[in-house]
Write an enzyme that holds these catalytic residues in place. Sequence first.
Site, PDB file in Angstrom:
ATOM      1  N   CYS A  92     119.431  43.721 -28.986  1.00 48.69           N
ATOM      2  CA  CYS A  92     119.336  43.918 -27.541  1.00 48.69           C
ATOM      3  C   CYS A  92     119.261  45.380 -27.110  1.00 48.69           C
ATOM      4  O   CYS A  92     118.300  45.802 -26.458  1.00 48.69           O
ATOM      5  CB  CYS A  92     120.524  43.260 -26.844  1.00 48.69           C
ATOM      6  SG  CYS A  92     120.754  41.522 -27.229  1.00 48.69           S
ATOM      7  N   HIS A 153     123.216  46.447 -20.565  1.00 50.55           N
ATOM      8  CA  HIS A 153     123.522  46.622 -21.989  1.00 50.55           C
ATOM      9  C   HIS A 153     123.067  47.969 -22.555  1.00 50.55           C
ATOM     10  O   HIS A 153     122.737  48.075 -23.739  1.00 50.55           O
ATOM     11  CB  HIS A 153     122.916  45.477 -22.815  1.00 50.55           C
ATOM     12  CG  HIS A 153     123.719  45.165 -24.044  1.00 50.55           C
ATOM     13  ND1 HIS A 153     123.328  44.257 -25.003  1.00 50.55           N
ATOM     14  CD2 HIS A 153     124.925  45.650 -24.471  1.00 50.55           C
ATOM     15  CE1 HIS A 153     124.232  44.178 -25.962  1.00 50.55           C
ATOM     16  NE2 HIS A 153     125.208  45.014 -25.662  1.00 50.55           N
TER      17      HIS A 153
END
Length: 505
Positions: A92, A153
Amino acid sequence: MCLTRIVTIHTSLNSFRKKMGLLLLLIICHCAVNSIKTHSVSKPNIILLMADDLGIGDLGCYGNKTLRTPNIDRLAEEGVTLTQHIAAAPLCTPSRAAFLTGRYPIRSGMAAFSRVGVFLFSASSGGLPSEEITFSKLLKQKGYATALIGKWHLGMNCESSNDFCHHPRSHGFDYFYGLPVTNFRDCKPGQGSVFLKGVQKDLVIPVQITGIALVSLAVVQYIGLFKVPFKALGYFLLIITISLVVLIFFFYHFRQLNCFLMRDHRIIQQPLSYENLTQRLTKEAMKFIERNTDTPFLLFLSYLHVHTALYASENFKGKSKHGLYGDAVEEMDWSVGQVLDVLEKHQLGDKTLVYFTSDQGAHVEEISSAGEVHGGYNGIYKGGKSTNWEGGIRVPGLLRWPGVVQAGAYIDEPTSNMDIFPTIVKLAGAQLPSDRIIDGHDLLPLLQGEVTQSKHEFLFHYCNAYLNAVRWHPGNSGVGDGVALTVEAEVSLHKITLKNFISLI
């Protein structure tokens, strides 16, 4: 005879004038068409839809026959399907850093040298460096309203808990509504933990060493070889006890400390509730579009689906043929449909480029605490998330822009999620940064059929900071499918070394 010549000359002049008039009319029409075409591809609205851990084989437009994804499939029918769309990383954090900057994550320092390649905690140090230039920064400078809704993130703070130096608002987004970190099993009660087994495994050896040391000291003390100061032993036991208490406290309160929802710089829900979460994210996206119908906008809708912990609202729970994972995919598809509907409602469809993808391939090893498979389907491709096998990096790539991008077309050339950066920056009328290497390439000529070959001769595949493989697509080859080579073979063939590549950074 002179009269006849005069009449002939006069007739010829009239014919010449008519032809010149017709030519002038054609020139004016051509310029008008060019003007309209230029206008149509200038400063469109941009909507970027990114799933989390979605497999390329989970969508109907990529061959799935059992999951219902009519709205995402509609993007394929009305736009272009990229069949070799490659994520810059199989995890990610680095993949999203590459997407936002158009650069390999190792260039921005977003590729770890440790085993853990993503941010795990809200207090994690580091984040996307402030000197990195994101497409949101450049579009904001050109008058775009910008918003990130969903997962970030990429870090949050630097020196203090409220400096927000890595926050989305510090990277060009006017508005943020979502999770600063990511969606974890630990965030949803009853879904198990992503840390428990790892912590247990890492604690085994230290606990064994501590136990052996204490027993050895007791034996040495008992037989009188030498005396161990009880004060030192007491301090040692105290340190061990405090460390274990802190560790247990942290993981017991993980949900409260790390799972929260933010609006801009303010926490609005802590801990995070999954009830109707996708509906809330979708509603925020629709509101943002409706606030900016008269202003060019950039909307990055970054879904939590289908990263674990899996969740689905009551309207979708138990409705798919693939358990909770399938329910989550179908709910995300519903959300895409809501976004497309609001564009149609405000007659923005022809003025908006819509892009759909996933940050990496599906996780094929996800098993819930109840034994249910919570991973997706990567089609015919081997491997999945966190690997550089094709299943971990080949992702959906769909682009729709009626009247500008070919409808129903398939492009079999290698493309990257880094290509979105130069594509939308140029469409917004901004200049690409000249002080750094941009690894992505403008997709528009490929999408409009002006060229038939990708500009990517090489694509480098990293696992964190380590080069695993190189995809080679010869510039003079008519082959549609690139070749993924091992590092050793690539070095042997092209004399490209990792050291030489890093020297280009």
